[in-house]
Design an enzyme around this catalytic site. Structure first.
Site, mmCIF file in Angstrom:
data_model
loop_
_atom_site.group_PDB
_atom_site.id
_atom_site.type_symbol
_atom_site.label_atom_id
_atom_site.label_comp_id
_atom_site.label_asym_id
_atom_site.label_seq_id
_atom_site.Cartn_x
_atom_site.Cartn_y
_atom_site.Cartn_z
ATOM 1 C CG ASP A 45 23.321 -32.482 16.710
ATOM 2 O OD1 ASP A 45 24.240 -31.898 16.123
ATOM 3 O OD2 ASP A 45 22.161 -32.569 16.252
ATOM 4 C CG ASP A 84 22.945 -28.590 18.345
ATOM 5 O OD1 ASP A 84 22.217 -27.720 17.823
ATOM 6 O OD2 ASP A 84 23.909 -29.106 17.769
ATOM 7 C CD GLU A 182 27.000 -27.495 8.835
ATOM 8 O OE1 GLU A 182 27.775 -28.470 8.749
ATOM 9 O OE2 GLU A 182 26.156 -27.375 9.737
#
Length: 264
Positions: A45, A84, A182
């Site tokens: 995304d 996603d 992340e």
């Protein structure tokens, strides 16, 4: 060449063969990335920022994701296609999540990704139990950027690091086949990876994850917005796009990327 599957990824993790992932949103780049040996395409995304020009991922719709998943999948003969689930498409209920995951699978995805830790375990289990592989995503979760107070490194305190380990274990126990981690310190990336039996894919999470991902538009220096510390410009010194992608694959496989300057 044989298609990359969840079993392939698990074997790669067990054998220490680092997994390569890049974002991909169209058939032309798909064919090029496939030829360069990229293991996983993430139809991310992040396209809301690098393609649509927004300042976050929050405006991306299911229609956008289905369209780009279908396009990217047409370019791939080997890579696993990871779609996603965009903001608002899975948080309401497990049933909502499954319906939208099924749309991505019908468009050509082989696995779907959703953000969130322990709170998403029930949803992950619901989707996996109905035959759809799931990739989790913890650490910095861009869909929650406003709740997190911006794009900040996560897991910096012992309590925060332990919370990430608990979330990772909960997602694995729920049936997740893969985990994206992340923007966390190297030590947290290592701790999370060692706590699991499934592969981890790092983006700003240090060199000890089972593999790495970058946004294609960042690593080719196409996106003109702000680039995070963990990004490397692989077009620098490369004679062509495909050679830049091959260089990325080689450096991930060898452990040369990420280097200390890309880590926290």
């Amino acid at each position: 060449m044989a298609r990359v599957t969840t079993s392939t990824l698990q074997k790669m993790r067990s054998e220490g063969d680092r997994i390569t992932m890049l974002t991909c949103t169209d058939a032309s780049f798909g064919g090029m990335l496939d030829a360069a040996g990229v293991d996983i395409f993430l139809i991310g995304d992040s396209l809301g920022m690098v393609i649509q020009g927004d300042d976050s991922t929050l405006g991306v719709t299911m229609e956008d994701m289905v369209y780009h998943t279908r396009c990217a999948a047409k370019g791939a003969n080997r890579a696993l296609i990871l779609g996603d689930l965009p903001f608002g498409s899975y948080q309401r209920s497990p049933e909502q999540a499954f319906d939208n995951a099924a749309e991505l699978m019908a468009a050509g995805a082989h696995m779907v990704k959703l953000e969130g830790g322990e709170i998403m375990a029930e949803t992950v289990k619901f989707i996996v139990d109905r035959g759809i592989p799931v990739c989790g995503h913890i650490g910095l979760t861009p869909q929650s950027v406003h709740a997190l107070g911006g794009f900040k490194v996560q897991g910096k305190t012992e309590d925060a690091a332990e919370s990430l380990v608990r979330s990772a274990k909960a997602l694995e126990a729920a049936g997740a086949s893969l985990l994206v981690l992340e923007l966390v310190p190297n030590e947290v990336g290592r701790r999370v990876t060692e706590s699991l039996t499934i592969p981890t894919i790092g983006i700003g999470a240090g060199p000890d994850c089972s593999g790495q991902i970058l946004n294609l538009y960042d690593m080719l220096d196409i996106y003109q917005g702000r680039k995070p510390k963990f990004v490397k410009n692989f077009m620098n010194g490369s004679p062509s796009i495909i050679e830049a992608v091959k260089k990325y694959v080689e450096e991930v496989k060898s452990g040369a990327f990420p280097a200390p300057e890309h880590c926290f």
